[in-house]
Structure formats: structure tokens, C-alpha cells
Design a protein around this motif. Structure first.
Motif, PDB file in Angstrom:
ATOM      1  N   ILE A 314       0.834  -1.208   0.000  1.00 26.07           N
ATOM      2  CA  ILE A 314       0.000   0.000   0.000  1.00 26.07           C
ATOM      3  C   ILE A 314       0.869   1.258   0.000  1.00 26.07           C
ATOM      4  O   ILE A 314       0.475   2.303  -0.531  1.00 26.07           O
ATOM      5  CB  ILE A 314      -0.979  -0.012   1.189  1.00 26.07           C
ATOM      6  N   THR A 315       2.074   1.156   0.549  1.00 23.37           N
ATOM      7  CA  THR A 315       3.008   2.285   0.476  1.00 23.37           C
ATOM      8  C   THR A 315       3.432   2.530  -0.966  1.00 23.37           C
ATOM      9  O   THR A 315       3.554   3.690  -1.408  1.00 23.37           O
ATOM     10  CB  THR A 315       4.242   2.001   1.346  1.00 23.37           C
ATOM     11  N   LYS A 316       3.665   1.458  -1.724  1.00 22.17           N
ATOM     12  CA  LYS A 316       3.959   1.614  -3.156  1.00 22.17           C
ATOM     13  C   LYS A 316       2.815   2.352  -3.853  1.00 22.17           C
ATOM     14  O   LYS A 316       3.038   3.228  -4.700  1.00 22.17           O
ATOM     15  CB  LYS A 316       4.144   0.248  -3.812  1.00 22.17           C
ATOM     16  N   MET A 317       1.587   1.988  -3.496  1.00 23.40           N
ATOM     17  CA  MET A 317       0.430   2.608  -4.132  1.00 23.40           C
ATOM     18  C   MET A 317       0.325   4.089  -3.777  1.00 23.40           C
ATOM     19  O   MET A 317      -0.031   4.922  -4.613  1.00 23.40           O
ATOM     20  CB  MET A 317      -0.833   1.839  -3.734  1.00 23.40           C
ATOM     21  N   ALA A 318       0.664   4.436  -2.540  1.00 27.77           N
ATOM     22  CA  ALA A 318       0.675   5.850  -2.137  1.00 27.77           C
ATOM     23  C   ALA A 318       1.697   6.633  -2.943  1.00 27.77           C
ATOM     24  O   ALA A 318       1.445   7.766  -3.376  1.00 27.77           O
ATOM     25  CB  ALA A 318       0.972   5.965  -0.644  1.00 27.77           C
ATOM     26  N   CYS A 323       3.211  10.390  -7.598  1.00 27.38           N
ATOM     27  CA  CYS A 323       3.808  10.612  -8.925  1.00 27.38           C
ATOM     28  C   CYS A 323       2.810  11.256  -9.884  1.00 27.38           C
ATOM     29  O   CYS A 323       3.176  12.144 -10.676  1.00 27.38           O
ATOM     30  CB  CYS A 323       4.309   9.294  -9.503  1.00 27.38           C
ATOM     31  N   VAL A 324       1.542  10.829  -9.825  1.00 22.15           N
ATOM     32  CA  VAL A 324       0.532  11.426 -10.697  1.00 22.15           C
ATOM     33  C   VAL A 324       0.272  12.874 -10.293  1.00 22.15           C
ATOM     34  O   VAL A 324       0.048  13.744 -11.155  1.00 22.15           O
ATOM     35  CB  VAL A 324      -0.758  10.593 -10.672  1.00 22.15           C
ATOM     36  N   LEU A 417      -4.014  18.227  -6.958  1.00 19.02           N
ATOM     37  CA  LEU A 417      -4.511  18.160  -5.591  1.00 19.02           C
ATOM     38  C   LEU A 417      -5.334  16.898  -5.376  1.00 19.02           C
ATOM     39  O   LEU A 417      -5.233  16.242  -4.324  1.00 19.02           O
ATOM     40  CB  LEU A 417      -5.353  19.398  -5.279  1.00 19.02           C
ATOM     41  N   THR A 418      -6.132  16.525  -6.362  1.00 15.35           N
ATOM     42  CA  THR A 418      -6.933  15.306  -6.265  1.00 15.35           C
ATOM     43  C   THR A 418      -6.045  14.083  -6.050  1.00 15.35           C
ATOM     44  O   THR A 418      -6.282  13.256  -5.160  1.00 15.35           O
ATOM     45  CB  THR A 418      -7.772  15.126  -7.548  1.00 15.35           C
ATOM     46  N   ALA A 419      -4.984  13.964  -6.863  1.00 14.64           N
ATOM     47  CA  ALA A 419      -4.073  12.826  -6.728  1.00 14.64           C
ATOM     48  C   ALA A 419      -3.310  12.879  -5.405  1.00 14.64           C
ATOM     49  O   ALA A 419      -3.070  11.848  -4.774  1.00 14.64           O
ATOM     50  CB  ALA A 419      -3.097  12.795  -7.906  1.00 14.64           C
ATOM     51  N   ALA A 420      -2.929  14.085  -4.977  1.00 17.35           N
ATOM     52  CA  ALA A 420      -2.191  14.221  -3.719  1.00 17.35           C
ATOM     53  C   ALA A 420      -3.035  13.770  -2.525  1.00 17.35           C
ATOM     54  O   ALA A 420      -2.529  13.128  -1.594  1.00 17.35           O
ATOM     55  CB  ALA A 420      -1.738  15.667  -3.544  1.00 17.35           C
ATOM     56  N   LEU A 421      -4.318  14.086  -2.546  1.00 15.57           N
ATOM     57  CA  LEU A 421      -5.206  13.631  -1.468  1.00 15.57           C
ATOM     58  C   LEU A 421      -5.275  12.103  -1.448  1.00 15.57           C
ATOM     59  O   LEU A 421      -5.297  11.480  -0.374  1.00 15.57           O
ATOM     60  CB  LEU A 421      -6.601  14.225  -1.660  1.00 15.57           C
ATOM     61  N   ALA A 425      -4.196   9.580   1.704  1.00 12.32           N
ATOM     62  CA  ALA A 425      -5.120   8.568   2.224  1.00 12.32           C
ATOM     63  C   ALA A 425      -4.490   7.172   2.182  1.00 12.32           C
ATOM     64  O   ALA A 425      -4.597   6.392   3.139  1.00 12.32           O
ATOM     65  CB  ALA A 425      -6.423   8.591   1.419  1.00 12.32           C
ATOM     66  N   LEU A 426      -3.813   6.836   1.089  1.00 15.83           N
ATOM     67  CA  LEU A 426      -3.175   5.522   0.983  1.00 15.83           C
ATOM     68  C   LEU A 426      -2.002   5.386   1.952  1.00 15.83           C
ATOM     69  O   LEU A 426      -1.792   4.325   2.551  1.00 15.83           O
ATOM     70  CB  LEU A 426      -2.704   5.289  -0.456  1.00 15.83           C
TER      71      LEU A 426
END
Length: 441
Positions: A314-318, A323-324, A417-421, A425-426
């Protein structure tokens, strides 16, 4: 064969020899998915441009069956929609529903028809939908056929990859990375082939090429159907937390394509030839970079695993979400600094960051679901994973609707901002899960 006997047959290891250290069935599923994704991304590369530049023209829009009703429903929810916001909303709902219906496709496979029959039915629906796109009046009905077909096809192909490997087989994660390469071979070729045909010969030739790709996918699957041994794991859930990632990432086929079309210098001068790249060609950068970065990232993770430093999934996913966010910050810089059309190198930089982000989230999520799903529910839970794209793409379509009215730099900052949020969360979920694992040891 009933679903029960199909699942029972799946518990028997195939007698086929391995290919490059993996079951032969992986090669079949790899090729099947490559051609299916060629069909999907070939269509997706054209849909928004087709609507904004052709179909929603006042002289044609009245011919589309059901469009008045759909537009009225969307305007009831979101207010008055001109051509571009309407196209973004329709694209968002199309892609969102296409990835929501895998829940139903998984349920049908696990409880009624079995994975093989459900995949074949889904492929037939998709092929019909692609060819229906050649008829302007049937546009919405064609999208509906594609939505239903993807719902049946997508979760059950992905599930069969994990089912090739028994419990504890450490090849499973590498298999999903290989499978993901197959996805991106199709995604790389699709905008080049379908986009070129659409530009040179007309939209309907591009859509027809996508239909041919789906027929090839079906032929490969039926001709080389894998016979996998079963896998067994136990559940976990991070599906909902990736919604913000996909809302930002899926702007590629929506507003980012409009940026490439209207705000990017696409001219080429090779001395002996001058011209412009078709804007859909930029969508091939993402799968091309997946070919480049996948072996590097897999090698990095293998080295980290040997040293005991590999990040938690899940850290990889965060990190992927982060990156996005950075990719969209780069585009905000492009929009702020450009005088006239921006250099195409800005898009290259965007796709470098977005691709690294995708590789840290999408195949990691697929492997996680395959490993954690309980027996008899793998297709359903794989469907739940894909279904997070529905709210993501509805949100993405809603955000994309601001493209025409916002300054482009501000628009990309909103997407960042959407991707950063999503990343925050992840990351928080990863910390909580890791603490729980430590407590339970």
C-alpha cells in the motif's frame, strides 16, 4: 461445464510445460489481454475527440438515439452542458461504468457461468459494440454494449492469471507485472493504429480496427484456453482508496488529449518530411514507457526484497498517487509558461511521472487482490477492484467539465490536488495496516 466443475477442473495443474519459467497459460492470457486492450484503448483514444470534433456538431447530434434523454439527465445533475463538458461527462460515465460492471461479471462467473463462458460472452459483446460505433445513431447503444462486455471480460481474465499459481508461489507478483506488459502492448499500438486510421480515412475506420482487435483477442483465447491450478488466499481492502488516483490518472484520455490537440506544438520537421503528429499518438507514450520502466522497477523491488527494504504494497500505491500529482504539477507549469502552443516535451515529462505512478499502483493492486481473495470469490473481488473506477471516472468527468471554463494552469493544479489527497489517504492506510500486522505477530 458448470461453474462448480469449472472450478474443480481449475484445481488440476496443467500438464503443459512452462514457458520462461511461467505456465503456458500466462502466454495465452498475455496475448488475449493485449488484443482486448488494443480494442479498448483504440476506442478510448478516439471517443472524446469524436464527440467534440464531429458527433456533437449541431447537424449530427440529433441523429444519436437516446442522447437527448441522457443529456437531460446529466444537465439535471450538473447544470447546462455545452459540447466539451458533455463529452467529458459522457466519457467519464462510460469508462466508470465499464469498470463498475466487473462486479457483476465476477458474480456471474463465480455463481453461474464460470470464468471461461463469461469471458467469451464479454468478448462477443465488446466486438459487437466496437463495430456498432461505425453507425452514428447507435453511439450510445454501442457504448452500452462495450460496458456490458468489459464487465464480463475484465475481472475473469485477470483472475485467471492468479489462478495459474498455487498458494505461496512467489512467481505470482512477477506474473502480474508480465501480464501488465501485455495490457500495455495493446495500449501502445491502439492510438497509433486507430488514431492514424481515424485521421487519414475517417472516424469509423478507427473504430472498426478496434473491433478487429477484439476478434483477434477472442480467437487467441478460444484457441489456447489455459487450464490453471487454483489459488487460495484471504481478504483485505484498499479498493476505495484508489478512487482519487484514477480520477486524476484517467484525464489522459479526456482533458489531456484536448491539451495535446489544442495547446501542444505537434509539428515535425525532419528535413525530408514535414507534418503534424495526430494528437492520439501521445497516448502511446504511456505504454511505451511501461515497457521501459517495468523491468527497472521489478528489478529494484527484487533487490529491495533481498535487502529487506521493499516497501509495503500500500506504500507503493501511495507513492504511485504522488507521482501522478507531480505529473499534473508539471503540466500546470507548462500551462503557466507557454506562450502559444507548448512544447511536446512537457507531455513526455508528464507521461514519465504518470507511468511510474501507474506501475506502483495498478499491478500491485491486482496482485494484492489475487493474493488476498478467498476461494470462490476471486472474480467478484477482482470486480470490486475494477469497480472503483466508476466513482473515479464520474468524478474525473465532473472535474474534466471545468476544462473549458478554467485557466489551464489552475485546472492541472486541481487535478494534482486530487491525486495528492489520494496519496495521503493511501499512506495513512499503509501505516495503519502495518501497525496492525506488527501487533498481530
Amino acid at each position: 461445464m458448470t461453474p462448480q466443475t469449472e472450478r474443480a477442473a481449475a484445481t488440476t495443474p496443467s500438464g503443459n510445460r512452462d514457458i520462461l519459467g511461467h505456465p503456458r497459460g500466462l502466454a495465452v492470457l498475455f496475448a488475449t489481454e493485449a488484443w482486448e486492450r488494443f480494442s479498448y484503448f483504440g476506442n478510448a483514444a478516439l471517443v472524446v475527440l469524436y464527440m467534440t470534433k464531429y458527433l456533437l456538431d449541431p447537424d449530427r447530434v440529433e441523429t444519436v438515439v437516446g442522447l437527448d434523454t441522457v443529456k437531460a439527465a446529466l444537465e439535471f445533475l450538473f447544470g447546462r452542458l455545452e459540447a466539451q463538458p458533455l463529452a467529458s461527462q459522457l466519457f467519464g460515465f462510460y469508462t466508470g461504468l465499464a469498470y463498475f460492471t466487473p462486479i457483476l461479471g465476477g458474480l456471474v462467473a463465480d455463481r453461474l457461468l464460470g470464468q471461461h463462458r463469461t469471458v467469451v460472452i464479454g468478448g462477443v459483446f465488446m466486438a459487437i459494440g466496437h463495430f456498432m460505433m461505425a453507425f452514428e445513431a447507435l453511439f450510445l447503444l454501442a457504448l452500452l454494449m462495450l460496458i456490458v462486455g468489459i464487465g464480463a471480460f475484465k475481472p475473469n481474465i485477470s483472475t485467471q492469471v492468479g489462478a495459474l499459481y498455487g498458494p505461496g508461489d512467489d512467481r505470482r507478483d512477477r506474473a502480474y507485472s508480465i501480464f501488465y506488459l501485455g495490457i500495455n502492448i495493446g495500449a501502445f499500438l491502439a492510438p497509433l493504429v486507430c488514431g492514424t486510421l481515424a485521421v487519414k480515412y475517417g472516424w469509423h475506420y478507427g473504430f472498426a480496427a478496434a473491433g478487429v482487435g477484439m476478434l483477434v483477442s477472442l480467437a487467441i483465447y478460444l484457441g489456447g484456453r489455459p487450464a490453471p491450478p487454483a489459488a487460495t488466499p484471504s481478504p483485505g481492502s484498499t479498493c476505495a482508496l484508489v478512487t482519487l488516483f484514477w480520477a486524476a490518472y484517467d484525464q489522459q484520455g479526456n482533458t489531456l488529449l484536448l491539451w495535446a490537440e489544442d495547446f501542444t506544438d505537434r509539428s515535425v520537421d525532419l528535413g525530408f518530411w514535414r507534418g503534424e503528429f495526430p494528437s492520439p499518438w501521445f497516448l502511446a507514450l504511456n505504454p511505451l514507457m511501461i515497457f521501459v520502466f517495468t523491468p527497472l522497477i521489478v528489478r529494484l523491488w527484487a533487490r529491495q526484497a533481498r535487502l529487506g527494504t521493499e516497501p509495503f504494497p500500500i506504500t507503493k500505491m501511495a507513492f504511485g498517487c504522488l507521482c501522478v500529482a507531480l505529473a499534473n504539477l508539471l503540466m500546470a507549469a507548462a500551462a503557466s509558461s507557454a506562450a502559444g502552443n507548448a512544447s511536446a516535451l512537457w507531455l513526455v515529462g508528464y507521461f514519465v511521472l504518470a507511468t511510474i505512478g501507474e506501475l506502483h499502483l495498478a499491478p500491485v493492486g491486482l496482485a494484492l487482490i489475487s493474493r488476498l481473495a478467498p476461494a470462490g470469490m476471486t472474480s467478484i473481488l477482482m470486480g470490486v477492484w475494477f469497480a472503483t473506477t466508476l466513482p473515479a471516472d464520474i468524478l474525473g468527468g465532473f472535474l474534466g467539465g471545468f476544462w473549458s471554463s478554467m485557466a489551464k494552469a489552475n485546472f492541472f493544479l486541481m487535478i494534482a490536488l486530487t491525486a495528492a489527497l489520494g496519496s495521503v489517504a493511501l499512506w495513512a492506510a499503509s501505516q495503519a495496516v502495518q501497525k496492525s500486522v506488527i501487533r498481530n505477530r
